[in-house]
Design an enzyme around this catalytic site. Sequence first.
Site, short mmCIF file in Angstrom:
data_model
loop_
_atom_site.label_atom_id
_atom_site.label_comp_id
_atom_site.label_asym_id
_atom_site.label_seq_id
_atom_site.Cartn_x
_atom_site.Cartn_y
_atom_site.Cartn_z
N ARG A 107 0.88 -1.18 0.00
CA ARG A 107 0.00 0.00 0.00
C ARG A 107 0.91 1.22 0.00
NH1 ARG A 107 2.48 1.64 3.62
NH2 ARG A 107 0.98 3.33 3.81
N ALA A 128 0.84 5.21 -2.04
CA ALA A 128 0.61 5.56 -3.44
C ALA A 128 1.75 5.14 -4.38
CB ALA A 128 0.34 7.07 -3.54
N ASP A 160 -1.90 10.86 -1.61
CA ASP A 160 -2.26 9.91 -2.67
C ASP A 160 -2.59 10.60 -3.98
OD1 ASP A 160 -2.96 8.59 0.05
OD2 ASP A 160 -2.68 6.98 -1.41
O1 MRU Z 1 -4.42 3.22 2.38
P1 MRU Z 1 -2.94 3.39 2.27
O2 MRU Z 1 -2.18 2.76 3.38
O3 MRU Z 1 -2.42 2.97 0.90
O4 MRU Z 1 -2.73 4.95 2.38
C1 MRU Z 1 -1.43 5.49 2.32
C2 MRU Z 1 -1.40 6.95 2.52
O5 MRU Z 1 -2.40 7.59 2.71
C3 MRU Z 1 -0.07 7.62 2.36
O6 MRU Z 1 0.01 8.73 3.20
C4 MRU Z 1 0.08 8.08 0.92
O7 MRU Z 1 -0.13 7.01 0.03
C5 MRU Z 1 1.41 8.65 0.65
S1 MRU Z 1 2.63 7.38 0.54
C6 MRU Z 1 4.13 8.03 0.20
#
Ligand code: MRU
Length: 363
Positions: A53, A55, A244
């Site tokens: 997980r 982004a 994201d």
């Molecule tokens: O649901 P997730 O764990 O994929 O969410 C991740 C986030 O919200 C992060 O802050 C975002 O992807 C930035 S990662 C460099």
Amino acid sequence: MRIEGAHHRSIGLWEDGWAVKVLDQRLLPWEVRWVRLETLDHACAAIADMWVRGAPLIGITAAYGLALALREDASDAALEAASARLSATRPTAINLRWALDRMRAALDPLAPGLRVAAAYARAGELGDEDEALCAAIGGHGLEVLRTLAATRPPGSVLNILTHCNAGWLATVDWGTALAPIYRAHDAGLKLHVWVDETRPRNQGALLTAFELASHGVPHTVISDNAGGLLMQRGQVDAVIVGTDRVAANGDVCNKVGTYLKALAAHDTGVPFYVALPYSTFDPACPDGASIPIEERSGTEQSTLTGPVLEPDLGLEPGRPPRQATVRLTGSPVANPAFDITPARLISAYITERGVGGLEVLRG
Ligand code: MRU
């Protein structure tokens, strides 16, 4: 990234040169288990069920997922179908589409027989690029933290608050929001990180805390609702989060709860930074309201899973602890996974190009 003192990247290939190697992040920090992704189905499940997980890492996993799909069928129709399936795994992070678009630009013009090798090569390049972008974000963010530290009495500890996990587990290496923290710690700045637990999946308590501990960065996990009080008390010098997707007007979509931290930071005069690579900026999306917000399963909200506390006498030494799931509520639940922080609440964006307003996003 460091795990038990050894350097790793969050994604790569196994020794056989074709299966994709990722950490099953659902098991962290209780168990470090590297898994093999061998098929398009595996890659789709890994993204949708959040073995991986964050982004940027979602994007690179999708790129390799396309390479895995093409091993089975490299025709135009299969390429189209695999891209569509990967693209639908999670809706919010734009990096997923960014990576697939780059893969398609390289693969579409090729004859099917040339596509598999080209797909692995392009996915590898995108992974290398992500690592370089995050390293550059770390360098620019380090200067932000140095400047902040210079305004504090000599020898004082800089307190940073972060939400969710935007570290190396969310990227190929370094992270976005955590890259400046790692660089500053390595440069000898005295830091302490307040880690929002980040309900409902607890990416802060489980993943960010694991990363910071692995890197030796002092940190404290707090409940999601504690940050406002800490800011009022002057115990937070800056907030740094990842994202994201950033819309054309600078609105930021990030893990649900980010907006409330931005409001509290604005009210208390604490600078609020958003760290991102250009692959997270979506100029085609006019504003935050246009960003699709993922609605995840209510089970994430209504239950909690973790190791059981009582001595687990049946286990062999070194075996991971036994996990149990408990129910938190039997009432109807809702689980929007992200929220929107308006651009006006953001002090600056930290990108691979530098630190500033909308101009650093637009390049
Ligand atoms: O649901 P997730 O764990 O994929 O969410 C991740 C986030 O919200 C992060 O802050 C975002 O992807 C930035 S990662 C460099």
